[in-house]
Design a protein around this motif. Structure first.
Motif, mmCIF file in Angstrom:
data_model
loop_
_atom_site.group_PDB
_atom_site.id
_atom_site.type_symbol
_atom_site.label_atom_id
_atom_site.label_comp_id
_atom_site.label_asym_id
_atom_site.label_seq_id
_atom_site.Cartn_x
_atom_site.Cartn_y
_atom_site.Cartn_z
ATOM 1 N N HIS A 82 0.816 -1.209 0.000
ATOM 2 C CA HIS A 82 0.000 0.000 0.000
ATOM 3 C C HIS A 82 0.853 1.265 0.000
ATOM 4 N N MET A 83 2.142 1.144 0.376
ATOM 5 C CA MET A 83 3.023 2.316 0.380
ATOM 6 C C MET A 83 3.572 2.632 -1.014
ATOM 7 N N ASN A 84 3.170 1.870 -2.026
ATOM 8 C CA ASN A 84 3.669 2.077 -3.389
ATOM 9 C C ASN A 84 2.774 3.001 -4.195
ATOM 10 N N ARG A 85 1.800 3.615 -3.580
ATOM 11 C CA ARG A 85 0.913 4.534 -4.295
ATOM 12 C C ARG A 85 1.655 5.818 -4.642
ATOM 13 N N GLY A 86 1.336 6.365 -5.809
ATOM 14 C CA GLY A 86 1.965 7.599 -6.252
ATOM 15 C C GLY A 86 2.880 7.370 -7.432
ATOM 16 N N PRO A 87 3.251 8.445 -8.147
ATOM 17 C CA PRO A 87 4.143 8.308 -9.304
ATOM 18 C C PRO A 87 5.544 7.896 -8.897
ATOM 19 N N THR A 88 6.297 7.396 -9.852
ATOM 20 C CA THR A 88 7.656 6.931 -9.594
ATOM 21 C C THR A 88 8.508 8.037 -8.978
ATOM 22 N N GLY A 89 9.196 7.689 -7.899
ATOM 23 C CA GLY A 89 10.041 8.658 -7.210
ATOM 24 C C GLY A 89 9.297 9.531 -6.237
ATOM 25 N N ARG A 90 7.946 9.473 -6.248
ATOM 26 C CA ARG A 90 7.148 10.301 -5.343
ATOM 27 C C ARG A 90 6.025 9.468 -4.739
ATOM 28 N N THR A 91 6.319 8.204 -4.480
ATOM 29 C CA THR A 91 5.353 7.346 -3.808
ATOM 30 C C THR A 91 5.315 7.663 -2.316
ATOM 31 N N MET A 92 4.351 7.085 -1.634
ATOM 32 C CA MET A 92 4.279 7.275 -0.187
ATOM 33 C C MET A 92 5.539 6.745 0.484
ATOM 34 N N LEU A 93 6.072 5.636 -0.046
ATOM 35 C CA LEU A 93 7.296 5.086 0.534
ATOM 36 C C LEU A 93 8.483 6.022 0.310
ATOM 37 N N SER A 94 8.504 6.745 -0.811
ATOM 38 C CA SER A 94 9.588 7.699 -1.059
ATOM 39 C C SER A 94 9.608 8.794 -0.001
ATOM 40 N N TYR A 95 8.426 9.310 0.340
ATOM 41 C CA TYR A 95 8.351 10.336 1.379
ATOM 42 C C TYR A 95 8.686 9.757 2.750
ATOM 43 N N ALA A 96 8.203 8.534 3.007
ATOM 44 C CA ALA A 96 8.504 7.899 4.292
ATOM 45 C C ALA A 96 10.000 7.658 4.433
ATOM 46 N N ARG A 97 10.662 7.267 3.346
ATOM 47 C CA ARG A 97 12.106 7.009 3.387
ATOM 48 C C ARG A 97 12.874 8.275 3.747
ATOM 49 N N GLU A 98 12.482 9.411 3.186
ATOM 50 C CA GLU A 98 13.191 10.664 3.472
ATOM 51 C C GLU A 98 13.102 11.009 4.958
ATOM 52 N N VAL A 99 11.942 10.792 5.553
ATOM 53 C CA VAL A 99 11.790 11.057 6.986
ATOM 54 C C VAL A 99 12.681 10.124 7.799
ATOM 55 N N ALA A 100 12.664 8.844 7.445
ATOM 56 C CA ALA A 100 13.458 7.868 8.191
ATOM 57 C C ALA A 100 14.951 8.172 8.076
ATOM 58 N N LEU A 101 15.410 8.561 6.884
ATOM 59 C CA LEU A 101 16.823 8.907 6.716
ATOM 60 C C LEU A 101 17.202 10.106 7.581
ATOM 61 N N GLY A 102 16.310 11.087 7.645
ATOM 62 C CA GLY A 102 16.585 12.246 8.496
ATOM 63 C C GLY A 102 16.676 11.887 9.959
#
Length: 481
Positions: free
Chosen positions: A247-267
């Motif tokens: 379900h975290m794969n929703r959204g266009p390539t490079g801007r999926t929900m998982l992409s945003y979640a990854r940026e938070v986790a990296l920070g």
């Protein structure tokens, strides 16, 4: 060491001459065969000496520029090889391309030494289609004897790496109720006073206090010695739970929900490293935890978690099973049951037993992987910890119950939610890049759920979404009011 075709041809000639001498009973062909065989042995001894010298003396280095790229980018790879003394034999040094890069054909990434050469280099371009930390750590050296009769391949260990980051979304918003917030994992105190860094309070001087603790300004103002106490900072365990279900794969390539979640986790990992705080991580798929690490505060721990975050991908299932992820909580079931009071219809009689069953709710939630991962992260807590859950709002019951457990067992809980209303099929016409915000009703429902989480003790909940989408959504919500 392997013989070449030339050696095979000469060895065949020697055998033919020996057989020919026996058949004809003539010594001349036998002498020629023995002479040719002796020459082959001498050539082999010479080739062994040359190969050992090259294997001992050859040095090689490799460099990658730039050392940090994004998926799909290219980088220049330079291979340099040298010998202290020239050898009278061909030598070829080929950089072994990692399987996860697109590299040119072998001749373009090979340094060739002709007889008499002592140094050479080659530069070529590679493309990185996969995220991760790519290592260029091996070169294959082909050495040929001076007579061209024997060849050998040895390996050289190299050390060059390139960090390949996945496409990162632009304009990421992390906030509460549409308001942008700053750092979420900052300084933390232990409530223990004494020598430290954070000012805590002043008190009157007592016997045994040192002069270094005297607050001279307060002493001068109060006409009595006063002591300034400080809070001593402590290490917090960062327990990171990241949802990487389908379900975290929703959204266009490079801007999926998982992409945003990854940026938070990296920070968050970067912040934990800056404080030297221990870190643990769990990545949760549709059916179970897919990766678990820590807790650890070693220098390699942060790099390990970063590496896995950069290579993380959603699991393969197309959608989270709705029936398993959205059970009805007992409180909601009781409210719905009260609505059936006085209703004697067949529908009400059929529905009423299901609304009275609380055990089904408990078992269905406790068996879900996200709930289980949070519960596992809390089990190793010593109360001086910070549990961070990064997920979406598609399974509100499971997420809420997981956060309830975390709020009771950890000293601090942060929840980062990606609103599905910005990424679901209804918002496909309004892309994330253009600031599509889904419908205002969806955002209002998300905000109600976020506030419900924040009402739990020691819990702070944030929305993680495209900045343009949040601005548009808050505008629509305001207009609707």
């Amino acid at each position: 060491m392997l013989p070449t075709r030339r050696w095979a041809a000469l060895a065949g000639v020697a055998c033919f001459l020996a057989v020919y001498a026996v058949v004809l009973d003539e010594p001349t062909p036998l002498v020629a065969a023995c002479g040719l065989a002796a020459w082959l042995v001498v050539a082999q001894v010479d080739a062994v000496g040359t190969m050992r010298a090259v294997d001992r003396d050859l040095s090689a280095t490799v460099s990658v520029d730039p050392t940090s790229v994004s998926v799909g980018d290219r980088a220049a790879v330079t291979l340099t090889a040298s010998l202290p003394e020239a050898v009278d034999a061909p030598v070829r040094v080929e950089l072994v391309a990692p399987p996860s890069v697109n590299a040119p054909e072998r001749p373009r990434r090979t340094v060739a030494f002709d007889p008499g050469d002592t140094e050479g280099s080659v530069t070529y371009s590679v493309e990185f289609p996969v995220a991760g930390r790519i290592a260029f750590d091996e070169a294959a050296v082909d050495i040929e004897g001076r007579a061209g009769l024997f060849t050998e391949t040895v390996t050289l260990d190299l050390d060059a790496r390139c960090l390949v980051e996945p496409p990162a979304p632009d304009g990421i918003h992390v906030g509460r109720g549409g308001e942008l917030v700053g750092a979420t994992f900052g300084d933390h105190a232990s409530d223990q006073t004494g020598p430290g860094h954070v000012p805590h309070e002043t008190r009157q001087y007592l016997p045994g206090d040192t002069l270094s603790q005297v607050d001279w300004k307060t002493t001068a103002r109060m006409n009595h010695p006063y002591i300034r106490e400080f809070e001593s900072e402590s290490d917090y365990l960062l327990s990171l739970v990241v949802d990487c279900g389908s379900h975290m794969n929703r959204g266009p390539t490079g801007r999926t929900m998982l992409s945003y979640a990854r940026e938070v986790a990296l920070g968050l990992v970067d912040a934990a490293e800056s404080h030297a705080d221990p870190v643990s991580a769990q990545f949760v798929g549709d059916a179970a935890t897919t990766w678990e690490f820590g807790p650890s505060s070693s220098s390699n721990a942060y790099q390990t978690v970063r590496r896995r975050l950069l290579s993380i991908a959603p699991t393969a299932s197309p959608r989270r099973p709705v029936g398993a992820s959205r059970p009805v909580a007992p409180e909601d079931a009781r409210k719905r049951s009260r609505r059936l009071d006085g209703d004697d219809s067949a529908f009400a009689e059929t529905l009423r037993p299901y609304l009275k069953d609380g055990e089904s709710y408990v078992s269905r939630v406790s068996d879900r992987p996200l709930f289980d991962a949070v519960k596992s992260a809390c089990s190793r807590s010593d109360r001086q910890d910070h549990l961070v859950l990064v997920t979406d709002d598609s399974a509100k019951v499971e997420t809420y119950e997981a956060v309830v457990v975390a709020s009771k067992r950890t000293s601090q809980t942060s929840v980062f939610l990606t609103p599905t209303t910005f990424f679901d099929d209804a918002a496909e016409g309004e892309t994330v890049e253009a600031g599509g915000a889904g419908d205002a009703t969806g955002f209002v429902a998300f905000e109600e759920f976020r506030k419900r989480l924040e009402r739990l003790p020691n819990v702070t909940a944030y929305e993680v979404a495209p900045k343009g989408s949040i601005e548009l959504a808050t505008g629509r919500a305001t207009a609707a009011e």
